[in-house]
Design a protein around this motif. Structure first.
Motif, short mmCIF file in Angstrom:
data_model
loop_
_atom_site.label_atom_id
_atom_site.label_comp_id
_atom_site.label_asym_id
_atom_site.label_seq_id
_atom_site.Cartn_x
_atom_site.Cartn_y
_atom_site.Cartn_z
N SER A 137 0.83 -1.19 0.00
CA SER A 137 0.00 0.00 0.00
C SER A 137 0.88 1.25 0.00
CB SER A 137 -0.90 0.00 1.24
OG SER A 137 -1.63 1.19 1.32
N ASN A 158 -2.19 -1.07 9.42
CA ASN A 158 -1.73 -1.73 10.65
C ASN A 158 -0.42 -2.48 10.44
OD1 ASN A 158 -3.87 -0.82 12.11
ND2 ASN A 158 -5.12 -2.65 11.78
N SER A 159 -0.23 -2.93 9.22
CA SER A 159 1.00 -3.64 8.93
C SER A 159 2.04 -2.70 8.32
CB SER A 159 0.74 -4.83 8.00
OG SER A 159 0.15 -4.38 6.80
N GLY A 160 1.88 -1.42 8.57
CA GLY A 160 2.84 -0.45 8.06
C GLY A 160 2.85 -0.45 6.55
N TYR A 161 4.02 -0.56 6.00
CA TYR A 161 4.16 -0.64 4.54
C TYR A 161 4.74 -1.99 4.16
CZ TYR A 161 3.44 4.40 4.71
OH TYR A 161 2.93 5.65 4.92
N ALA A 162 4.37 -3.00 4.91
CA ALA A 162 4.89 -4.34 4.64
C ALA A 162 4.32 -4.88 3.34
CB ALA A 162 4.54 -5.29 5.79
#
Lengths: 118, 115
Positions: free
Chosen positions: A96, A101-105
């Protein structure tokens, strides 16, 4: 979380031929990045190519090119003039452009195993 | 060579034990990501650190924890190990933490086998 689907668990191509690996993704976002990673038997993940969603032009890196269809949420990888060294697991990934919630993982698909025959 | 170093490359241990996996990011990279790769789950994001601070969490079990030290290396601690924890654990690094701050570079992974 965005879902990335690779519907082909295995693909086979003859040396010097062309093969296309499929990837579809599910997102409600308009801005994001897409990637193809290669994982050879050495198991290290190697970036093959990336595509920004805001760019209409398909990315190309030497023998590797993508067909990015934003409306269809499709991101296929074409390998031209296949070589024995292209044999590997190929992963499609989504990231994204907005923090979640998972940052930019990276979100990965399950992968496609590519076999290259002489 | 991606510049990301992971140790150990292989580790065999027993159920109930605790292990520590280590990662040295590429020179200059401040963000470290940990991923777990298993046959049934594929590549799953576990946790991210940026410049010593936890920034994002994925599907990380409570038995797992991580930290990033002042020299920017990171460690992933896995405790009370179960058979299902057997997997390849990847560390990846990139320059920043934003949406467009550099590519993600992966290490060669640490293969954990729990017997």
């Amino acid at each position: 979380a965005q879902t990335v689907t690779q519907s082909q668990p295995e693909m086979s191509v003859q040396e010097a031929e062309t093969v296309t690996l499929s990837c579809t993704y599910d997102t409600s976002e308009s801005d994001y990045y897409l990637f193809w990673y290669k994982q050879p038997p050495s198991r290290q993940m190697i970036l093959v190519i990336r595509q920004e969603a805001y760019k209409q032009q398909n990315a190309t890196e030497n023998r590797f090119s993508v067909n990015f269809q934003k409306a269809a949420k499709s991101f296929s990888l074409k390998i031209s003039d296949s070589q024995l060294g292209d044999a590997a697991m190929y992963f499609c990934a989504y990231r994204s452009a907005q923090k979640s919630n998972s940052g930019y993982a990276l979100n990965f698909g399950k992968g496609t195993s590519l076999l290259v025959t002489p | 060579d991606s510049g990301v170093t992971q140790t150990p490359k292989h580790l065999i241990t027993a159920t109930g034990q605790r292990v520590t996996l280590r990662c040295s990011p590429r020179s200059g990279d401040l963000s470290v990501y940990w991923y777990q790769q298993s046959l049934d789950q594929g590549l799953q994001f576990l946790i991210q650190y940026y410049n010593g601070e936890e920034r994002a969490k994925g599907n990380i079990l409570e038995r797992f924890s991580a930290q990033q030290f002042p020299d920017l290396h990171s460690e992933l601690n896995l405790s009370s190990l179960e058979l299902g924890d057997s997997a390849l654990y990847f560390c990846a690094s990139r320059l920043g933490t934003g949406g467009n701050t550099g590519e993600l570079f992966f290490g060669e992974g640490s293969r954990l086998t729990v017997l």
